[in-house]
Design a protein around this motif. Structure first.
Motif, PDB file in Angstrom:
ATOM      1  N   GLN A 143       0.827  -1.207   0.000  1.00  0.00           N
ATOM      2  CA  GLN A 143       0.000   0.000   0.000  1.00  0.00           C
ATOM      3  C   GLN A 143       0.864   1.261   0.000  1.00  0.00           C
ATOM      4  O   GLN A 143       0.544   2.242  -0.692  1.00  0.00           O
ATOM      5  CB  GLN A 143      -0.934  -0.007   1.215  1.00  0.00           C
ATOM      6  N   ARG A 184       2.040   2.043  -3.496  1.00  0.00           N
ATOM      7  CA  ARG A 184       1.024   2.610  -4.400  1.00  0.00           C
ATOM      8  C   ARG A 184       0.978   4.135  -4.290  1.00  0.00           C
ATOM      9  O   ARG A 184       0.677   4.818  -5.264  1.00  0.00           O
ATOM     10  CB  ARG A 184      -0.361   2.049  -4.052  1.00  0.00           C
ATOM     11  N   ARG A 185       1.231   4.651  -3.110  1.00  0.00           N
ATOM     12  CA  ARG A 185       1.170   6.096  -2.904  1.00  0.00           C
ATOM     13  C   ARG A 185       2.517   6.780  -3.110  1.00  0.00           C
ATOM     14  O   ARG A 185       2.583   7.999  -3.357  1.00  0.00           O
ATOM     15  CB  ARG A 185       0.667   6.384  -1.474  1.00  0.00           C
ATOM     16  N   SER A 216       3.511  10.935 -11.902  1.00  0.00           N
ATOM     17  CA  SER A 216       3.695  11.512 -10.573  1.00  0.00           C
ATOM     18  C   SER A 216       4.909  12.419 -10.535  1.00  0.00           C
ATOM     19  O   SER A 216       5.612  12.612 -11.526  1.00  0.00           O
ATOM     20  CB  SER A 216       3.830  10.401  -9.522  1.00  0.00           C
ATOM     21  N   THR A 234       0.135  12.315   3.589  1.00  0.00           N
ATOM     22  CA  THR A 234      -0.817  11.227   3.358  1.00  0.00           C
ATOM     23  C   THR A 234      -0.153   9.859   3.433  1.00  0.00           C
ATOM     24  O   THR A 234      -0.848   8.841   3.561  1.00  0.00           O
ATOM     25  CB  THR A 234      -1.524  11.378   2.001  1.00  0.00           C
ATOM     26  N   VAL A 266      -1.832   6.348   4.813  1.00  0.00           N
ATOM     27  CA  VAL A 266      -1.758   5.048   4.153  1.00  0.00           C
ATOM     28  C   VAL A 266      -1.201   3.994   5.088  1.00  0.00           C
ATOM     29  O   VAL A 266      -1.688   2.856   5.129  1.00  0.00           O
ATOM     30  CB  VAL A 266      -0.938   5.139   2.854  1.00  0.00           C
ATOM     31  N   TYR A 313      -1.263   0.373  -8.938  1.00  0.00           N
ATOM     32  CA  TYR A 313      -0.902   1.794  -8.853  1.00  0.00           C
ATOM     33  C   TYR A 313      -1.935   2.669  -9.550  1.00  0.00           C
ATOM     34  O   TYR A 313      -2.327   3.718  -9.041  1.00  0.00           O
ATOM     35  CB  TYR A 313       0.470   2.041  -9.479  1.00  0.00           C
ATOM     36  N   ARG A 352      -2.378   8.377  -7.239  1.00  0.00           N
ATOM     37  CA  ARG A 352      -1.771   8.216  -5.916  1.00  0.00           C
ATOM     38  C   ARG A 352      -2.765   8.490  -4.796  1.00  0.00           C
ATOM     39  O   ARG A 352      -2.527   8.079  -3.643  1.00  0.00           O
ATOM     40  CB  ARG A 352      -0.559   9.146  -5.780  1.00  0.00           C
ATOM     41  N   ALA A 353      -3.862   9.173  -5.116  1.00  0.00           N
ATOM     42  CA  ALA A 353      -4.869   9.465  -4.101  1.00  0.00           C
ATOM     43  C   ALA A 353      -5.747   8.258  -3.786  1.00  0.00           C
ATOM     44  O   ALA A 353      -6.347   8.187  -2.704  1.00  0.00           O
ATOM     45  CB  ALA A 353      -5.746  10.637  -4.543  1.00  0.00           C
ATOM     46  N   VAL A 365      -4.869   6.445  -0.653  1.00  0.00           N
ATOM     47  CA  VAL A 365      -5.088   7.338   0.493  1.00  0.00           C
ATOM     48  C   VAL A 365      -6.566   7.343   0.875  1.00  0.00           C
ATOM     49  O   VAL A 365      -6.922   7.260   2.058  1.00  0.00           O
ATOM     50  CB  VAL A 365      -4.607   8.769   0.181  1.00  0.00           C
TER      51      VAL A 365
END
Length: 357
Positions: free
Chosen positions: A43, A46-47, A55, A131, A135, A184, A340-341, A344
């Motif tokens: 996880q 992923r962010r 990104s 954030t 996560v 992702y 990326r959100a 979150v």
């Protein structure tokens, strides 16, 4: 600042985008729960920034260093504390923002609120960097929820004008949610990701940014969770979701769409399924009535604004001279933060739902 959230499960987030580290303390977690670090790292990845062209180029491993609350992979019942180091900062890129605040960012109101003492580097405590702490906390909470039959997953519903297929609010499966929550750039329909990436790349090449919508679903929540009037499921979820920087809207079920319906269209008819459980044939309510779960999937969407830090020239003010000025934001920023959100949003939901359960 108010950086603590929760009732029975409390999180307290500290640090800033360019401080030595950021971190979170989670209090109230049940003792004896096994926690899989590989799932947490999945996880976090992923962010994490710098892993995809859509990104920011800033690269951070986002590996949490757990200081307390976990022994031999099992929660001890003590506060769970973790820090995440900031290893790739360029604070010089932000030196002029105390004088020339970024349009669309917190720079100006924060300088007024904190009398110029706020940390401007990378957005400081207002940064989306924080954030990562959500996560981490959510990755812990979702493992506990899964053992209770609760599964959370989301996807990029839109980027700009490009739309993915929305979830079926009645028939969505936990298997699909689990599949999406490991990716992702999660989308439900073939070809949609490429079309969204084209929009993001166009924005990047134009020295601009683009926003979008995240749709999230929770399955397995039992009926009867939540309390009117101010402790309802929508209230609690919204209160943590709006803590995510860049979130400008939250809607549950059909959201603003219900304003166009009649009662006969909006009401979800009840029936007994083959096991004798009460279900609804539609789910316009998004699994929540009177602030209380109905047992149907919880469905909500989050609107994410375009990243305010863009390299395109914008008009701002000079806080020293009292005159208008021009600004080109330096530094490394996401042309689109929507992919990326997604983790979150899922993580914030996990924290809130475990708190209510």
């Amino acid at each position: 600042m108010s950086s603590t959230w929760g009732n029975k499960i409390k999180i307290s987030i500290f640090g800033g985008s360019h401080t030595q580290a950021i971190g979170v303390v989670i209090d109230g977690l049940p003792a004896g729960e096994a926690i899989d670090m590989d799932e947490i790292l999945c996880q976090m990845a992923r962010r994490a920034p710098g892993k995809d062209k859509s990104s920011t180029p800033r690269k951070e491993s986002d590996t949490p260093n757990i200081l307390s609350g976990l022994l031999d992979g099992v929660l001890t019942g003590a506060p769970l504390a973790a820090v995440i180091e900031n290893t790739n900062t360029r604070s010089r890129d932000y030196s002029e923002l105390k004088i020339h605040p970024r349009p669309g960012h917190s720079d100006y109101p924060a300088s007024v609120r904190y009398q110029g003492a706020n940390d401007i580097r990378g957005g400081g405590h207002f940064s989306g960097r924080l954030t990562a702490c959500i996560v981490f906390a959510g990755a812990v909470c979702r493992q506990i929820l899964r053992r209770r039959g609760v599964v959370i997953g989301g996807h990029v519903l839109s980027v700009g004008e490009v739309q993915d297929a929305p979830f079926d609010p009645v028939e969505v499966t936990s298997q699909e949610l689990e599949s999406l929550s490991g990716r992702y750039f999660p989308v439900r329909t073939a070809g949609t990701e490429n079309a969204m990436r084209e929009v993001i790349e166009e924005a990047r090449l134009s020295l601009d940014s683009v926003g979008g919508v995240v749709e999230c679903v929770v399955t397995g929540m039992p009926a009867g969770i939540g309390s009117p009037m101010f402790g309802g499921v929508e209230n609690v979820l919204a209160s943590i979701l709006y803590g995510i920087p860049a979130v400008k809207g939250v809607e549950f079920g059909d959201g603003f769409g219900v304003a166009k319906l009649r009662g006969s269209e909006n009401n979800d008819a009840f029936y007994y399924d083959e096991s004798g459980a009460v279900k609804t044939r539609t789910n316009h309510a998004g699994g929540i009535l009177g602030g209380i779960t109905t047992g149907m999937p919880i469905v909500f969407r989050v609107a994410v604004k375009p990243t305010p830090s863009i390299a395109r020239e914008q008009e701002t003010v000079d806080l020293r001279t009292g005159e208008t000025a021009k600004l080109r934001v330096q530094g490394r920023h996401d042309p689109c933060i929507v992919p990326r959100a997604v983790p979150v949003v899922e993580s914030a939901a996990a924290i809130a739902l475990l708190d209510m359960m």
